[in-house]
Every structure is written in structure tokens, then in C-alpha cells.
Design an enzyme around this catalytic site. Sequence first.
Site, short mmCIF file in Angstrom:
data_model
loop_
_atom_site.label_atom_id
_atom_site.label_comp_id
_atom_site.label_asym_id
_atom_site.label_seq_id
_atom_site.Cartn_x
_atom_site.Cartn_y
_atom_site.Cartn_z
N TRP B 359 0.83 -1.21 0.00
CA TRP B 359 0.00 0.00 0.00
C TRP B 359 0.86 1.26 0.00
CZ3 TRP B 359 -0.63 3.40 4.43
CH2 TRP B 359 0.11 3.00 5.55
N ASP B 360 2.14 1.10 0.24
CA ASP B 360 3.07 2.22 0.16
C ASP B 360 2.86 3.01 -1.13
OD1 ASP B 360 3.96 0.28 1.94
OD2 ASP B 360 6.08 0.62 1.54
N GLU B 488 2.57 -0.75 13.09
CA GLU B 488 2.73 -2.21 13.18
C GLU B 488 3.41 -2.65 14.47
OE1 GLU B 488 4.75 -2.65 9.47
OE2 GLU B 488 3.03 -3.60 8.51
N LYS B 591 5.50 2.88 15.69
CA LYS B 591 6.44 2.66 14.59
C LYS B 591 6.32 3.76 13.53
CE LYS B 591 7.66 -0.93 11.18
NZ LYS B 591 7.09 -2.09 10.44
N GLN B 592 5.09 4.08 13.21
CA GLN B 592 4.89 5.11 12.19
C GLN B 592 3.57 5.80 12.45
OE1 GLN B 592 4.22 2.06 8.82
NE2 GLN B 592 3.38 3.92 7.96
#
Lengths: 762, 762
Positions: B359-360, B488, B591-592
Site C-alpha cells: 500500500w506504500d 505495526e 512505529k509510524q
Amino acid sequence: MEHLNRLFDIHPWKLKTTQLHKDMRLQESLTSIGNGYMGMRGNFEEGYSGDHHQGTYLAGVWYPDKTRVGWWKNGYPDYFGKVINALNFLAMTITINDTEIDLAKLTPKSFNQELDLKNGLLSRSFTLNLPEATVAFTFRRFLSITTQEAAWIDVNLAVLDGRASVKWRSALTSDVQNEDSNYNEHFWEPIATSSNGETSPYLQVRTIPNQFDIEQFTVTAMMDNEFSTQLTSDYTQAPLAVSEEVATELKQGEQLSLTKRVLLVTSRDVAPSEQVAKAATLLATAKKETFDEALTQQTAAWQKRWELADVQIAGDDEAQQGIRFNLFQLFSTYYGEDERLNIGPKGFTGEKYGGATYWDTEAYAVPLYLALAKPEVTKNLLNYRYNQLPQAKHNARQQGLAGALYPMVTFTGIECHNEWEITFEEIHRNGAIAYAIYNYTNYTGDTSYLATHGLEVLAEIARFWADRVHFSKRKGQYMIHGVTGPNEYENNVNNNWYTNTLAAWVLQYTIDSYQKYRDSTQARISDEELVHWQEIIDGMYYPKDDELGIFVQHDTFLDKDLMPVTDLDTAELPLNQHWSWDKILRSCFIKQADVLQGIYFFGDAYSIEEKQRNFDFYEPMTVHESSLSPSIHAVLAAELGLEEKAVEMYQRTARLDLDNYNNDTQDGLHITSMTGSWLAIVQGFAQMKTTENTLRFAPFLPKNWQGYAFRINYRNRLLAIDVNKQVTLTLISGDPLDVSLYEKPYKLATTLTIPMPTKEED
Amino acid sequence: MEHLNRLFDIHPWKLKTTQLHKDMRLQESLTSIGNGYMGMRGNFEEGYSGDHHQGTYLAGVWYPDKTRVGWWKNGYPDYFGKVINALNFLAMTITINDTEIDLAKLTPKSFNQELDLKNGLLSRSFTLNLPEATVAFTFRRFLSITTQEAAWIDVNLAVLDGRASVKWRSALTSDVQNEDSNYNEHFWEPIATSSNGETSPYLQVRTIPNQFDIEQFTVTAMMDNEFSTQLTSDYTQAPLAVSEEVATELKQGEQLSLTKRVLLVTSRDVAPSEQVAKAATLLATAKKETFDEALTQQTAAWQKRWELADVQIAGDDEAQQGIRFNLFQLFSTYYGEDERLNIGPKGFTGEKYGGATYWDTEAYAVPLYLALAKPEVTKNLLNYRYNQLPQAKHNARQQGLAGALYPMVTFTGIECHNEWEITFEEIHRNGAIAYAIYNYTNYTGDTSYLATHGLEVLAEIARFWADRVHFSKRKGQYMIHGVTGPNEYENNVNNNWYTNTLAAWVLQYTIDSYQKYRDSTQARISDEELVHWQEIIDGMYYPKDDELGIFVQHDTFLDKDLMPVTDLDTAELPLNQHWSWDKILRSCFIKQADVLQGIYFFGDAYSIEEKQRNFDFYEPMTVHESSLSPSIHAVLAAELGLEEKAVEMYQRTARLDLDNYNNDTQDGLHITSMTGSWLAIVQGFAQMKTTENTLRFAPFLPKNWQGYAFRINYRNRLLAIDVNKQVTLTLISGDPLDVSLYEKPYKLATTLTIPMPTKEED
């Protein structure tokens, strides 16, 4: 419905069938035999070319598989431990008039297969119309429980009609593979074979090298093939096989039989260089007996086991067959001879779950072995964990945590399964290890283990829990996030009630025990730790719902779409074969007792009303797709007077494999859950309780049964309990004992008989 | 700290070093080159016997690995798709005076390596003192972007001193393995080789068979080795290799060079039977040019790309090098030529994450390609998903769900990664696919895709969400349980705010679009569905905390032990290399961007105060261990006027690989996150916004920069934006346009210059 999955006839002491079933894997699983040292599925000696699962397994012989899939993360084990399929020593090829005997290709005129639960004899007979001959075959085999290295196979063929040109080859072969191998890899490499006809033929093989400093196991098997007629043998050998072949002509009415003795030793007990000599010595001894003489000894040895362990059920042969099959398979897997061994979920009957050791042992097997074997057997199970304490500390360190974390799956004490949601999170197992110490101590009254080794284990498990909790500033309580409870149909939940309860209990039991036995143990717990642990106990958060009056399985369980199993289409069951894992995880359906498991463990701590409300709430959502589940529900249902539910749950656990309830027995038997039928009868129907140093019973008799009876070891006494229209307790040996029957105290000196109380009508 | 990890010197257009580094894997990753069709790590042509990672990869050529570990469950994909290491066509062996040239064994007197970002030329030179000779070597290579099947390698050796007996072998070899192979398996089987010296030597190989009906890819590579001196060649061939060897004697001052042209075709484009002829035709064309002539074309082609895409930064060469390196590597991976291809997270630079599509692409790459390439490039990316709609429906069906679930990892549209917590649960990706449709439509103003194909995709994604939510009776709201958000470092959470927000948005966008374009699309949505979807939108539950005034990442996030990253010992960072997965999952560390990712996507929907509170709450707990994270934080920080934070985040994304921030660049480059530095400058520093059909800017200039400039394609116009002490917008081509600068409207006809607003002091 379940009868569709039943392969074997109902019989109190036997599995019998006259059918050669289409599902050979299921038939093989159910006719597995073992002797604690080795075991095998019910493979046909002469081979079978149709779909089946050839499997022989040796206790404690395994391989660390390095295969990695997915994205490896810190803390994951280095390897995936798997039980490996060992050499096939039954192997033989029988050719008559150029036709190879293979029941996948030939249709027998008659077929009989029988597993005798009294002595573990597996026999099979059939008649074949072959070119120019009609031949009757009989196969018998058992694995000796008096000489565990010995396997006995006896085969007879009789020419009923015509003439038979027979070629008969008997072999040992390690050219086998695991069912679960990804790359068709072989786990065995050859060391030596001999088939020069001077010594008996043998095969020595070793597990292939690995990169993890795990022992390469060496195995030697030696065979003697004694034919009823003097024949000339041809010997052949290959790197991974050795065989002996004879040929002869038989006329109508003539017979030929073979007694094949196999002696097998492994490097777990005998150094590789001494294995051939050791096998030869054992074989020489075995050759002094005929098959039938050896079988007589086998039967006598099993009889001793049955004298103590047998559960008799009058009036229900299905139930009778179920519990005897379970006890037979359990004892075939483990009878406590070797403290380096444990009880794999599939025993010697398959490869699923990788073999090895699970918390099943402590939670479900210990109560049975406590009652049905000498205390030393259970102590061996405790010592197994004590000896692996350094590895358990390693496992905790792998997760960056203090203390000891006993593994979910292991051969050596090191965690060797790699699904994080199981191995990192199903940490309640660590509580079960502690609970077994309590269970042993409470049941036997022997505090010596607790006061020494036990406390060392407890202290490290307690340290783990104290590090694994966190303090939620918002709630002002201690919490345990990121766990998987016994209900594996949910993963990575927060504040699983069972886990939080068990963790706090471990801390308390450790504190209490340390205060009693600090002078006798080498464990050292600082005052600071004791104070902190007490803070955690006092501040532990337990999810509950006041409106429903229940303990909540975990933080957000009640937000789910709650519904009973009965709302599902039965075609969707078992869920694990019909639903995606995603759907299962999000559903309310419970794989196995979770809150109820905690109420079972700590029965004294909860009122009957609390038990009732939680049972009523959780039972309808429980699918029992873990074989460990129904027994716990049976025990609680019995206590709550829900006799029908208790009996339903008993049936499910007793005949789980015989009736293939979960449609997965073809992969192997559910060995560790086989204790469930015994738990259901003894702790359920008979309501045996042992807390507070008192042996208590409050039996009921299932309405379709005429009676049931069992024996137990209890604190140096042997007791018999007989339940029919009355309840009779008999003290077979040992000192008189205070007991409680239906909550009234009695002194049991010889025999005590009281009438069954009349049931109140609901 | 990070400079310790910097291998290459600062230079605005080059990666240069005079060091042969110890960490060859890192050096190889950073010197990777690619042309969208194929690519390779910076492996040395002559080989390197020390630790390194030999890797060549071909776009769209992969293998379905059947390896299974752990306990397989329903819904798991059948295979684990992996990009496979393809034939090494650089391969050569150079032996001088019986010494094989190998920089792992020989220490060069001087060493230079350089990657020219202007044209993708990778060059290397060094001098060696050899027995009886001192020799200077020069290697140059590039992968053509004008003829994507062509690789050009040029090598020169000059004898500076002494005399050289040279043996020089040039090869094509498929005897390669994947770094991530479990069983050292080879993925290639031989088909044909030819090295008879009449035709050019070629090698034809095919991926080994698989059991999943996935194409076996056939690849043919043909080479021409043109030595500067006429020499006699010896040809040798093996099943998986073909080589040509010459030998000669060189005296002091003499030179020998080789131009190696390799032409490579795959069965993705050319049928196996036609590949040799096709390669020969391409090679014949290539032979009409010298290396330098081909390089001139290459430079011109890259120059066209740079004319549109280059971002210029004055006063900060580190930053300048970072963004050019990122744009170079992105375009080397994907420039939109083939709608069957997508952008793998590692491009052609490594094997981690299995290659394939994530999906990046939709979330992070689409905005860049929209601005820096023609709309057709982004449309190809949308069509890629449209063409895979049937597979996405299959994926949903695998989970027992309606509609379409786009895969987490794929080559064909079928999910091919097997960690349930990622593939079953990280379903927010399905929203990103829909968001890209919105993004394209909104940016380009072209509604034609939405009105036809786009709505077909949207309808099926909406159906998925409508089935995936459940109604919580207790809360009376719709919920989404069991998801993994963009963070994640938590798995299997309930009601991830981002996912719930995105799901409701998709439903709304689909309803709105369907109402506009129902007549032009083939999608059919029933009135019943539309009503039900609106109910879900209206009844969606969004976790929030009124006291803190924030959106809550998921249901129980606030129960965690909350603390800022600054409370950690820096030795523990990155967490994924120091903490166990268990500890990471239970921690508060992010994480993000997760909630912030949602606020970024739907910026117009939230007030600046809401943005500020959420940024202040989540930013301190964010470790940015996903390379996709810093850019989003940079954009939001810029909007909130947090210039220092925005610049810090820019640096992290711009030089993530060049400075090896996450200590994992040795595995390959973070290709898909390379868009982040561009997003940080354009959407962050320049505050470009495109919602509501208006192009808006509100640039600031980082205090250490003298200026920055970039260009964008926007609705058939080409614009230049130049930011220094003033802001200049130039309309290079296209019709005049209404724009907004610092929230004031302007008409841009040619050039617009306004002074940079003076900053308020905080």
C-alpha cells in the site's frame, strides 16, 4: 452425526472392525501403539500404496528445523523443533505368485482388525484370492512395556487353496520422511548397516547435522526374522536400509510364519559405539522367548496398570470403550519411567504440533497421574521442569524479561515454536507450571518438593510475572497486556481474566510458600521483592461486569457480537475447518474453557452463584475445538448439578478420537486431552475434591449408566470408589482416612457405603 | 551519531567515496542501479569473495514459495511470494599473473567509487600492486532507460608497471541463490545455452516449477564481449552458465578494455521460443553504438526526467544529495512504463519484504508521481489495482468477507504474505487504494477514471468494509475489531481510529461518487446497500479521549505505560533491533504515524487545535522505525509551524539510507519511502495543498537553507516554485491558474513573486 465418523465397533476392551476403511489415516491413528519409548501409527506391516501416513516415532528424538517464513523478529526462537519420523522397522514385502500383497490394490475376502486395550496387541487378519491361490494372513504386533527397546511382530500366512510361490522380505528402513516436511527433506543419514548373515541384520542411522548445537541422535535397530520353516536368506543392504529375503513354495494347507523381533536403542541411553553390542544382547534375550511367551508377560504387565487405573462403567459400553481407550493411549505414551521425557500432544501417533512438551501436561495430566500412578511419576514431571529452569530463564531473557518463562513447545526447555501470539503471549502456561507444584503438594501431602526445588521454580516464575505486568497510570492498577488466554480463538488481548488471576495467584502462593520454607530452599527472594509482589497482588486489575455478574474474558470481550453456538449453522462447525482465522478471532466463540478454566483451578475461591453465572454466560459460546475443553466444562457442570451437560461433555472427551468429533483424528490422537474423560468422571461425576487436605466426594450416577467404579492412589492409600444405586468407598490398602461424602465427614477404615441421595427436582 | 553510518561523501549530484568499506552489503545497497525493468545491487563485476550480497532482480519475475512454518490456518495464502535473485550478467573473472582480482583479498593502492545521479552511471577505479605488475582498473556500468533490456559494462585495465599475463573471463550465470532461501534452493533451471562462438553467447533459464499454477518465467540473456584488442576466445558452457575467455600478455604502458553489452528479455514480454532471436536483434542494434555513445543517450534521457523532477536546495548539500538520491532511486525502480508493474519496497536493491506491491504505493508514491510525471503514470498505478479487482475479491472471499480486499503483499493481486496480523488485519490498506482514486481525481481534476473503473473498485472496497464492521449491541455503535493499524508495533487491536476513520470515509466517498456517476459506471450498488452504508457511517465508533482532547489510537491504548521516546536509553534504539517483539507490542511506542496519518489524509476535516493536540500527544511516542513515518510528521509539523521538527523529520527521510538511520540499509534501500523527502519539502516546507480544486502554498524556508525550488505538473500545467527570501511561482506552460499563497488568492499567469512573510515570534 458423530457415528458417521466411527470406524470401530463398540466393545468394552477392544477396538474391532471388519472394515478396511477409505480413510486409512484415521484408521492408522486409532490403531497406534506405543510403550513410552517408541510408538507408531497403525501402519500395515506389508505396506500400503494408497494414501496413508507412515509414522514411527522415538521418544526424545527430534530435529531443530531452521525454516523461516515471514518477517523474523527479536525474541523469536532460532528453530522450530519437530518430532521426526523414525525408521520403519515393521517393514516387509510379501509377494505371492508374483503379486505383491497390498490392500490398496487387492480386495480382501474378509478383513479383521483389532486393538486389544488389555495388553496393546494389534492384530489383523484377512484372506485374499490371489492368482492360483487363496491365502489367509494374520498379523500381530506389540511394543513391549517390560523391555521397552523391543518390538514383536508375528505374521502367519496359510494357503487355503491352490499353491503359493512366496517371496518374503523383511526390512529395517530409514528412508522415511516427515509428513510435514517442506522440501521433502530426509532427517536421517546412514552410519552403518550389516546384513552379512553372520550377525543379525542391523541398521544404524543418525539425524542429519544442524546448526544449533543440538545433539545428533544416533539410533540402532537390529532384527531377527525367525521363519517357521528353515529357509535360505538373501541379505541386501542400502545406506538407509537393510533387508532379509526368503523364498519358498507352499501347497494347499501349508503355512509359513515369521516372528520378527526388533531391538532398538538410541543415543539418549546408549553411546553410538556401544549400540550394536547392546542391541545384540537385548536381541539374544528376546530370542529366548516365543512371541506368545513375550505376549503373556506383556499382558501381565498391563494388567498391573489396569488394576490401579481401570475405570469400570456398567451399562454404557460406548463410554466404557472411550475411557479405556484413552487410558490405554495415555499410558502407551507416558508412564513416568524417564524424567527427561514428557507427554506430547500427539504422543507417538502423528507429527502435528511438533511433538514435545506443552502445558497440557501440568494442567490436565498431572491430576490423573497423581491418582493413577505412584507419586514418583508426577514428581518426574515436576523434575522435568525443574531441570529445565535454566532454559526457562533463557526464554524470559529472550523476551527481555526477568525470571523464568516456561516454553509453549519444547524438547529441551528452550522455546521452539515461532508464532508470537502463542509463544510470547500464551504465558498463562507459566502459571500452570506453578499450579502443578501446588497440585502435587496438595494431593500427596508431600511438601518436600515445594520446600526445596519447587520454590526455586516458583520464585523465578513469580519474578517473570512481576516484570511482565505494567502499572496503568490512568486506571491506577496493575495490568497484563498482550496475552493469549487458553481461548486461542482470540490472540493478543489485554487483561485476560484467567491470566491475571493465575499471575496474582502465583505471586501469592510463592510469597506464602517462601514464608514457610525459606530455610529449606535455595531460592532467595528479597524483602523488596516480597513487598512489590504484594503490591501487584493487591493492585491487580480483573475485568468484570457488574451488571452481568461475570468475570470478563478480557478487556473488550463484551463489545463483540455475542451469540450462542446454537445460532450457527452446524455446517460451519468445527469453525477452524470452515471459517477464516480472521473471522474466528473476531467472533465471540471460545475454543476452550478460559474464565471457566480459572474457576476450575480455584474452585474454592468462588461462590456457587458466581460459578453458575459465568458458566451460563460462557458455556453457550464455547465450541470446544480444543480437545482440552469439554472435561473442564464437564467438571463444572457436574458441580452445578447440570448432569445432562456433564454427560454430554464427558462423551465428547471420552470418544473425541473414537468418534472423530473434531474431524482431525487422522492427524493423530489427542493424547494430552485423553485425561479429560477421567477428569470428567472422577472430578465431575464423582465430584472428587482434594483441597484443604481432605478427600471429598459427592457422586452422581448418569441416568443411562448402571454404575461406575474407579480406584485412586491417595496419600499412601489405595481406595476404590463404586457408584451405583449406592456409593461405596473401600480402603484397599493404607491407614484409615477422614473423608467427606456429600459434605459429611466419615472415617474410612475398610468400607463405607451410603445410599445415593435422592435428587431434588429442579 | 548518524555520521558514523555514512559511507559516501557529500556532493550535490554524486555518491563518491575513496574507501572500500568493511560493510560491503551497505556499500552494495547504496550503489544499486535500476531501469524499471531490471536492477542490481552494487556488486563488483569481478566478484568479491568476502561477505556481501550478490543480487540482480527482474521486474515481475518471482516465485511462489510453498514453505510453511507454524500452524496453518484457514485463510492463509497458499504461498509466500518472493522476488528471486536472477542471473548475474556482470560476472567476470580477471586473473593477472595467476592472481585473481578480488578486493576481498587484495588491498588496492587507491580506490574510487562513484554513482552519478544525473545518469545512473556507476563507476569504480583502483590500482593494485600485483606480482610483477602494477595495474590500474576502471569499471563503468549503467542500465539503459532508453532500451530497458540493455545493460552496458565497460572495463579497462592498464599496466602501469611490470608485465601482465592476463586471463579474462566474462560470463552469464544463473547459478545464484536467494539470500533468504531456507534450503539453499535454486530457483532456476537451465533451458539452453550457446557459446559456439558463431552466435553471441547466451543463456536461457526458467524458474523451477511450482504447484500453484503460477507462470514459470523464462529469461534469456545474450552478451557481446568486445575487447579492445583482437583476441581468440575460448567458450565454455554449463547448464546454468556460459562464458567467454581470452588470454593475453600486456607490457608496461599497455591497456586492455572490454565493452560488455548484455541484452536480456523475459517471458513477460517475449515468448520463450522467440527470446533468442529478440535478444540477438536488440544486441545487433546495441553493437552499433560504443559505450560512450550509449551513455550520452542515457544522460539525455535522464536529463528529461530531472528537468521536471529535480528539487534544488541551496545551502545544504547534505539535504540536496538526499533528495536527489531518493528521486534517482525511485525513478530507477518505477517510471510508469508498464501497468503490470508496481513499486516494491526494496525495488531492485534487495530481497527483504519479498519484493512485490504494498500500500506504500498508493499512500506515499502516488502524490509524487502525480506531480512529477504525466497523469498516465499514476493512472497506470490505478489500473494496476483495477486489473487485479478479481483477485482482490478472491482475497476477501478467503477471509469469508464480501467485496474486495486488496493484498498486503502481492505479485498478481492474490495475497502472498502469511502473517495473519499483517495480511488479515492490516486492512486499512484497502482504504489507501480508495484514497489513491480520490487523490488522482482531486489532483488532476480528471473524473473519468472515478466515473468508470474507479467506482467499480470503490464499490467492492466499500462492500468489504460494510461486511467487516460489526455492531456492538452494548455500545450501540459499529466497530472494527481485530485490525493492525499503520503502527505495526501493535497488532490485532480493536477500533484503530485511523482504520475506522478511513473505512467510514470510503463508504461516504463511494456513496457520493455513485450518486454523481452512477450512469457512467458499470458498478451497481443497491439502494439497500446505500442505506446500510450510511447507517454504518453515522453509527461508527471513534475512540477519543475528551480529557486529553485527542483521538485514541485504539480502544485500550491509554491503558499502556505511556512515556516519551526521550525516556529511553538511546542504546535501545532502534527498538526493533534491541527489544523483543513482545516488549515492542506492549509498549506505547509507535512505529509510524497512525492517528497522524489519518489527520494527514483528511487535513481539511480537523481544526488546527485538534491537529496540534494529537501531534503533541503522539509525536513524542513515535520512533519512526518505519521509513514511511517521518515524512508525514514533517508535513504536519510544518503546518503547525514546528519548523525545527519539520526539518529534523525531513533529514531523517531524505538521508535515511545515505546515513543508514535505521541500521538496515545493508538489506536494501527503502524505495517506497523515498517519496518522503519530496513530500516533506513540497507538502511540508512549501505547504502545498490541492483540496477543493485549488492549488495552495504557504512555504517556509528552513533556517539553514538559502533556498529551495521544485517543479510540478498540475492540471495540464507545468509550474516552478522557488522559495528563498521571497516566494516565486512561475507558470512554465499551460493556462493561467487561480492559486492561493498564504491563504490569499492570486491569478498565476506568468510569474508571481511575494516576499516571505515575517515569522511571528513564539
